[in-house]
Design a protein around this motif. Structure first.
Motif, PDB file in Angstrom:
ATOM      1  N   ILE A   1       1.062  -1.171   0.015  1.00 40.15           N
ATOM      2  CA  ILE A   1      -0.032   0.057   0.122  1.00 40.15           C
ATOM      3  C   ILE A   1       0.727   1.206  -0.030  1.00 40.15           C
ATOM      4  O   ILE A   1       1.604   1.436   0.996  1.00 40.15           O
ATOM      5  CB  ILE A   1      -0.931  -0.048   1.353  1.00 40.15           C
ATOM      6  N   ALA A   2       0.816   2.082  -1.078  1.00 43.16           N
ATOM      7  CA  ALA A   2       1.656   3.205  -1.253  1.00 43.16           C
ATOM      8  C   ALA A   2       0.530   4.479  -1.551  1.00 43.16           C
ATOM      9  O   ALA A   2       1.066   5.173  -2.527  1.00 43.16           O
ATOM     10  CB  ALA A   2       2.889   3.013  -2.205  1.00 43.16           C
ATOM     11  N   SER A   3      -0.689   4.349  -1.073  1.00 39.83           N
ATOM     12  CA  SER A   3      -1.644   5.364  -1.672  1.00 39.83           C
ATOM     13  C   SER A   3      -1.389   6.525  -0.600  1.00 39.83           C
ATOM     14  O   SER A   3      -0.782   6.708   0.404  1.00 39.83           O
ATOM     15  CB  SER A   3      -2.939   4.666  -1.283  1.00 39.83           C
ATOM     16  N   PRO A   4      -2.275   7.677  -0.738  1.00 44.76           N
ATOM     17  CA  PRO A   4      -2.245   8.637   0.032  1.00 44.76           C
ATOM     18  C   PRO A   4      -2.675   8.183   1.568  1.00 44.76           C
ATOM     19  O   PRO A   4      -3.428   7.177   1.828  1.00 44.76           O
ATOM     20  CB  PRO A   4      -3.416   9.605  -0.542  1.00 44.76           C
ATOM     21  N   ASN A   5      -2.058   8.964   2.460  1.00 48.37           N
ATOM     22  CA  ASN A   5      -2.243   8.637   3.617  1.00 48.37           C
ATOM     23  C   ASN A   5      -3.236   8.373   4.405  1.00 48.37           C
ATOM     24  O   ASN A   5      -3.651   7.414   5.125  1.00 48.37           O
ATOM     25  CB  ASN A   5      -1.273   9.550   4.552  1.00 48.37           C
ATOM     26  N   TYR A   6      -4.271   9.118   4.215  1.00 49.04           N
ATOM     27  CA  TYR A   6      -5.749   9.098   4.399  1.00 49.04           C
ATOM     28  C   TYR A   6      -6.476   7.943   4.075  1.00 49.04           C
ATOM     29  O   TYR A   6      -7.456   7.358   4.625  1.00 49.04           O
ATOM     30  CB  TYR A   6      -6.428  10.235   4.283  1.00 49.04           C
ATOM     31  N   LEU A   7      -5.911   7.281   3.010  1.00 46.46           N
ATOM     32  CA  LEU A   7      -6.514   5.934   2.469  1.00 46.46           C
ATOM     33  C   LEU A   7      -5.794   4.875   3.141  1.00 46.46           C
ATOM     34  O   LEU A   7      -6.388   3.770   3.013  1.00 46.46           O
ATOM     35  CB  LEU A   7      -6.482   5.773   0.993  1.00 46.46           C
ATOM     36  N   HIS A   8      -4.761   4.880   3.875  1.00 45.03           N
ATOM     37  CA  HIS A   8      -4.180   4.005   4.169  1.00 45.03           C
ATOM     38  C   HIS A   8      -4.706   2.714   4.977  1.00 45.03           C
ATOM     39  O   HIS A   8      -4.854   1.520   5.027  1.00 45.03           O
ATOM     40  CB  HIS A   8      -2.821   4.078   5.209  1.00 45.03           C
ATOM     41  N   ASP A   9      -5.791   3.416   6.059  1.00 40.91           N
ATOM     42  CA  ASP A   9      -6.354   2.460   6.947  1.00 40.91           C
ATOM     43  C   ASP A   9      -7.539   1.713   6.156  1.00 40.91           C
ATOM     44  O   ASP A   9      -7.487   0.493   6.451  1.00 40.91           O
ATOM     45  CB  ASP A   9      -7.354   3.349   7.917  1.00 40.91           C
TER      46      ASP A   9
ATOM     47  N   SER B   1      -1.449  19.165  -4.051  1.00 36.82           N
ATOM     48  CA  SER B   1      -1.812  17.688  -4.072  1.00 36.82           C
ATOM     49  C   SER B   1      -2.326  17.601  -2.577  1.00 36.82           C
ATOM     50  O   SER B   1      -2.418  18.062  -1.722  1.00 36.82           O
ATOM     51  CB  SER B   1      -0.601  17.271  -4.177  1.00 36.82           C
ATOM     52  N   TRP B   2      -2.575  16.269  -2.331  1.00 40.07           N
ATOM     53  CA  TRP B   2      -3.028  15.823  -1.254  1.00 40.07           C
ATOM     54  C   TRP B   2      -2.341  16.077  -0.012  1.00 40.07           C
ATOM     55  O   TRP B   2      -2.633  16.100   1.212  1.00 40.07           O
ATOM     56  CB  TRP B   2      -3.406  14.432  -1.258  1.00 40.07           C
ATOM     57  N   LYS B   3      -0.870  16.409  -0.135  1.00 41.38           N
ATOM     58  CA  LYS B   3       0.032  16.267   0.628  1.00 41.38           C
ATOM     59  C   LYS B   3      -0.357  17.466   1.347  1.00 41.38           C
ATOM     60  O   LYS B   3       0.349  17.671   2.465  1.00 41.38           O
ATOM     61  CB  LYS B   3       1.570  16.175  -0.171  1.00 41.38           C
ATOM     62  N   GLY B   4      -0.387  18.658   0.807  1.00 34.42           N
ATOM     63  CA  GLY B   4      -0.593  19.793   1.188  1.00 34.42           C
ATOM     64  C   GLY B   4      -2.080  19.986   2.129  1.00 34.42           C
ATOM     65  O   GLY B   4      -2.434  21.294   2.483  1.00 34.42           O
ATOM     66  N   ASP B   5      -2.944  18.886   2.105  1.00 31.54           N
ATOM     67  CA  ASP B   5      -4.090  18.793   2.809  1.00 31.54           C
ATOM     68  C   ASP B   5      -3.958  18.114   4.174  1.00 31.54           C
ATOM     69  O   ASP B   5      -3.639  16.992   3.920  1.00 31.54           O
ATOM     70  CB  ASP B   5      -5.049  18.278   2.163  1.00 31.54           C
ATOM     71  N   GLU B   6      -4.031  18.825   5.343  1.00 31.93           N
ATOM     72  CA  GLU B   6      -3.639  18.160   6.643  1.00 31.93           C
ATOM     73  C   GLU B   6      -4.346  17.017   6.817  1.00 31.93           C
ATOM     74  O   GLU B   6      -4.234  16.114   7.229  1.00 31.93           O
ATOM     75  CB  GLU B   6      -3.845  19.182   7.665  1.00 31.93           C
ATOM     76  N   ALA B   7      -6.005  17.211   6.514  1.00 27.12           N
ATOM     77  CA  ALA B   7      -6.874  16.107   6.587  1.00 27.12           C
ATOM     78  C   ALA B   7      -6.400  14.660   5.913  1.00 27.12           C
ATOM     79  O   ALA B   7      -6.900  13.731   6.077  1.00 27.12           O
ATOM     80  CB  ALA B   7      -8.320  16.549   6.330  1.00 27.12           C
TER      81      ALA B   7
END
Length: 318
Positions: A78-86, A174-180
């Motif tokens: 899993i190497a997706s955006p952080n908020y999708l890891h779970d 990008s998603w990296k700049g979105d804290e959520a």
């Protein structure tokens, strides 16, 4: 014996390291998923792998593969955006596969509690990439510190952690700049350093944030055997002039009691080393990840106190 892998998040910066690790450990990538389809990098690793841009079709493929083949997909990376890891870890476990997930494993400690329950239900394991624990220089430092603390359990070290890795304007769009979605700077670029420091110097006892901006986080933490001033940023302007003069856009430094700890080399193959560690029966699981996730989750919730107390010297650059 070659094992079958799938990969979620095939187009990101870190995905090629996972592809390389799967290949170099003698295994096969069966399928990959990413909503972005410009993934020519797969031709260098697994050109025959099935590729999907829609999760539903990827889900169907994984299910059919298990039902129609003698083989199984044993691991899902899993190497997706952080908020999708779970969510993607849950999918892996419920699909009968072990999960190998990039850092940060999840954004909050309560996610770990739920994943432990799903591990028990499915009999599958969650592994996270904590590659600094496998770095030769860091292992040597841990052994040195452990011996000194054994001789004097009250010993306290003073550390400065500085990590600057320049990012362009795209980062904040990008998603990296979105804290959520990313968890913020501390989660996105600092979590593996916090894991390494708490692994060596003990659990956190105090956590203070001095600066919290979109491109920079800085603070202080007291670990059992260390006082740590830390500064993390994606802003090129804060990189020391002598480093800029050499054309570099990244600056990484850890000092222990005023002495520079050198660990700039040896990063290239740590994902492959991590995969070997997992496949040989080791690996770092949910319990190992908890410390660093608790640290970055707390940082996200703390209000900055400004330049008060024991702050990192780089704070004065802002």
């Amino acid at each position: 014996m070659s094992k079958n892998f799938a990969l979620i998040g095939a187009a990101g910066y870190i995905a090629p390291r996972h592809m390389k690790a799967i290949k170099e450990t003698g295994n096969t990538l069966v399928a990959a998923l990413d909503k972005y389809d410009g993934i020519g990098i797969m031709d260098s690793h697994f050109p025959q792998a099935h590729f999907f841009t829609e999760f539903e079709r990827f889900d169907r493929f994984v299910d059919k593969f298990h039902r129609e083949n003698d083989k199984k997909i044993e691991y899902i990376a899993i190497a997706s955006p952080n908020y999708l890891h779970d969510s993607h870890i849950r999918f892996a476990l419920k699909s009968g596969a072990h999960a190998i997930c990039e850092k940060p494993l999840v954004l909050n400690p309560h996610n770990i509690d739920q994943l432990k329950i799903i591990e028990e239900e499915t009999g599958k394991k969650v592994y996270t990439i904590l590659q600094l624990r496998l770095h030769d220089s860091i292992i040597a430092l841990k052994n040195k510190i452990a011996a000194e603390i054994e001789a004097d359990p009250t010993k306290i070290y003073d550390l400065d952690l500085t990590y600057l890795t320049s990012r362009g304007k795209w980062y904040f769009v990008s998603w990296k700049g979105d804290e959520a979605k990313s968890g913020g700077i501390a989660s996105n670029i600092g979590v593996h350093f916090f894991d390494m420091l708490s692994w060596i110097f003990g659990p956190i006892e105090e956590n203070i944030v001095h600066i919290k901006q979109a491109d920079t986080n800085a603070g202080y933490m007291k670990l059992k055997n260390a006082r740590v001033r830390w500064f993390l940023s994606v802003n090129y302007e804060y990189i020391p002039d002598d480093v800029k003069a050499n054309g570099k856009t990244t600056y990484r430094s850890i000092t222990v009691n005023g002495d520079e700890f050198e660990f700039s080399e040896g990063f290239t193959d740590l994902h492959t080393t991590s995969y070997k560690h997992i496949l040989e029966g080791g690996g770092f699981g949910l319990d190992e990840a908890r410390n660093s996730i608790e640290i970055v989750s707390a940082i996200r919730k703390l209000s900055p106190i400004g330049l008060n107390g024991n702050y990192h010297p780089f704070c004065e650059k802002i």
